[in-house]
Write an enzyme that holds these catalytic residues in place. Sequence first.
Site, PDB file in Angstrom:
ATOM      1  N   THR A  13       0.835  -1.210   0.000  1.00  0.00           N
ATOM      2  CA  THR A  13       0.000   0.000   0.000  1.00  0.00           C
ATOM      3  C   THR A  13       0.871   1.263   0.000  1.00  0.00           C
ATOM      4  O   THR A  13       0.473   2.280  -0.574  1.00  0.00           O
ATOM      5  CB  THR A  13      -0.970   0.039   1.199  1.00  0.00           C
ATOM      6  OG1 THR A  13      -0.231   0.097   2.414  1.00  0.00           O
ATOM      7  CG2 THR A  13      -1.895  -1.162   1.199  1.00  0.00           C
ATOM      8  N   ASN A  14       2.040   1.191   0.608  1.00  0.00           N
ATOM      9  CA  ASN A  14       2.942   2.359   0.551  1.00  0.00           C
ATOM     10  C   ASN A  14       3.494   2.547  -0.858  1.00  0.00           C
ATOM     11  O   ASN A  14       3.632   3.673  -1.325  1.00  0.00           O
ATOM     12  CB  ASN A  14       4.074   2.221   1.572  1.00  0.00           C
ATOM     13  CG  ASN A  14       3.634   2.652   2.957  1.00  0.00           C
ATOM     14  OD1 ASN A  14       3.495   3.837   3.223  1.00  0.00           O
ATOM     15  ND2 ASN A  14       3.371   1.677   3.827  1.00  0.00           N
ATOM     16  N   ARG A  66      22.844 -16.750   3.392  1.00  0.00           N
ATOM     17  CA  ARG A  66      22.483 -15.331   3.471  1.00  0.00           C
ATOM     18  C   ARG A  66      23.439 -14.456   2.669  1.00  0.00           C
ATOM     19  O   ARG A  66      23.033 -13.482   2.038  1.00  0.00           O
ATOM     20  CB  ARG A  66      22.502 -14.912   4.948  1.00  0.00           C
ATOM     21  CG  ARG A  66      21.612 -13.766   5.258  1.00  0.00           C
ATOM     22  CD  ARG A  66      20.154 -14.146   5.083  1.00  0.00           C
ATOM     23  NE  ARG A  66      19.297 -12.987   5.150  1.00  0.00           N
ATOM     24  CZ  ARG A  66      17.983 -13.017   4.966  1.00  0.00           C
ATOM     25  NH1 ARG A  66      17.368 -14.156   4.666  1.00  0.00           N
ATOM     26  NH2 ARG A  66      17.270 -11.923   5.047  1.00  0.00           N
ATOM     27  N   ILE A  94      18.715  -4.941   5.737  1.00  0.00           N
ATOM     28  CA  ILE A  94      19.505  -4.502   4.586  1.00  0.00           C
ATOM     29  C   ILE A  94      20.969  -4.853   4.818  1.00  0.00           C
ATOM     30  O   ILE A  94      21.537  -4.486   5.853  1.00  0.00           O
ATOM     31  CB  ILE A  94      19.335  -2.977   4.394  1.00  0.00           C
ATOM     32  CG1 ILE A  94      17.894  -2.659   3.986  1.00  0.00           C
ATOM     33  CG2 ILE A  94      20.296  -2.415   3.362  1.00  0.00           C
ATOM     34  CD1 ILE A  94      17.505  -3.204   2.645  1.00  0.00           C
ATOM     35  N   HIS A 110       8.672   3.564   8.822  1.00  0.00           N
ATOM     36  CA  HIS A 110       8.451   2.730  10.005  1.00  0.00           C
ATOM     37  C   HIS A 110       7.145   3.158  10.672  1.00  0.00           C
ATOM     38  O   HIS A 110       6.910   4.363  10.841  1.00  0.00           O
ATOM     39  CB  HIS A 110       9.623   2.855  10.990  1.00  0.00           C
ATOM     40  CG  HIS A 110       9.463   1.953  12.166  1.00  0.00           C
ATOM     41  ND1 HIS A 110       9.731   0.600  12.103  1.00  0.00           N
ATOM     42  CD2 HIS A 110       9.012   2.205  13.412  1.00  0.00           C
ATOM     43  CE1 HIS A 110       9.453   0.063  13.275  1.00  0.00           C
ATOM     44  NE2 HIS A 110       9.015   1.007  14.091  1.00  0.00           N
TER      45      HIS A 110
HETATM   46  C1  GAR Z   1       3.874  -0.683   6.694  1.00  0.00           C
HETATM   47  O1  GAR Z   1       3.040  -0.423   7.791  1.00  0.00           O
HETATM   48  C2  GAR Z   1       5.296  -0.261   6.996  1.00  0.00           C
HETATM   49  O2  GAR Z   1       5.375   0.890   7.789  1.00  0.00           O
HETATM   50  C3  GAR Z   1       5.795  -1.467   7.736  1.00  0.00           C
HETATM   51  O3  GAR Z   1       5.275  -2.565   7.004  1.00  0.00           O
HETATM   52  C4  GAR Z   1       4.007  -2.177   6.452  1.00  0.00           C
HETATM   53  C5  GAR Z   1       3.989  -2.528   4.980  1.00  0.00           C
HETATM   54  O4  GAR Z   1       2.722  -2.312   4.413  1.00  0.00           O
HETATM   55  N1  GAR Z   1       7.231  -1.486   7.817  1.00  0.00           N
HETATM   56  C6  GAR Z   1       7.900  -1.883   8.894  1.00  0.00           C
HETATM   57  O5  GAR Z   1       7.360  -2.337   9.863  1.00  0.00           O
HETATM   58  C7  GAR Z   1       9.416  -1.740   8.787  1.00  0.00           C
HETATM   59  N2  GAR Z   1      10.035  -1.939  10.075  1.00  0.00           N
HETATM   60  P1  GAR Z   1       2.511  -2.170   2.835  1.00  0.00           P
HETATM   61  O6  GAR Z   1       3.196  -3.381   2.178  1.00  0.00           O
HETATM   62  O7  GAR Z   1       1.029  -2.196   2.643  1.00  0.00           O
HETATM   63  O8  GAR Z   1       3.144  -0.874   2.397  1.00  0.00           O
END
Ligand code: GAR
Length: 198
Positions: A13-14, A66, A94, A110
């Site tokens: 979604t991001n 890895r 990373i 985050h």
């Molecule tokens: C989001 O809430 C992002 O902030 C989080 O994973 C989700 C991904 O959602 N990231 C972390 O927790 C990183 N530490 P998305 O795939 O729908 O964008």
Amino acid sequence: MLRVVVMVSGGGTNLQAILDAIDGGKITGASVEAVISNNRGAYALERAKKHGIPAVCVSPKDYEDRAAFNRALLEKVKEYQPDLVVLAGFLVTIPPEMIREYPGKIINIHPSLIPSFCGVGYYGLKVHEAALKRGVKVTGATVHYVDEGVDSGPIILQKAVEVKEGDTPEILQRRVMEEAEWKILPEAINRIANETCR
Ligand code: GAR
């Protein structure tokens, strides 16, 4: 034009918010050159394909260890010659080699107000579970540069979000995405593309 590679593990979604912001003119001077996932089943890859953007999977399952995965991941990123690497829900540590290759050129979203609920073990829904367990009344999201620590790099943008009575981790996660993540991640990319936050 700032060449952006977006790295994803899940729903994306991001990523969608970034693509919509580019289409809608909220991000200028940047283009998404590729979307890379560690997870073949990530819906984010479908979102990229629908947008005509190369969607690539580099899965740890395809490598003997890895170190081999880390090398393959870095090689794949380099193919697209990014000026900026965006971790948009990329739930893999990373590799240090990548951080050395792109100093100050990797950013992460985050889902909390760093330094709360961040670091090793805090990702995705776990962050919201921890926030609710602690009973905070305000949470939010943070965009930050990535350094060799976990969630420890310089902060670019943050946005606070109210915690409401009766919230579940899922409800809170959705509110943090809608009210914070989908806004500040595109905004940070736009600022970097237009050199107003370096
Ligand atoms: C989001 O809430 C992002 O902030 C989080 O994973 C989700 C991904 O959602 N990231 C972390 O927790 C990183 N530490 P998305 O795939 O729908 O964008």
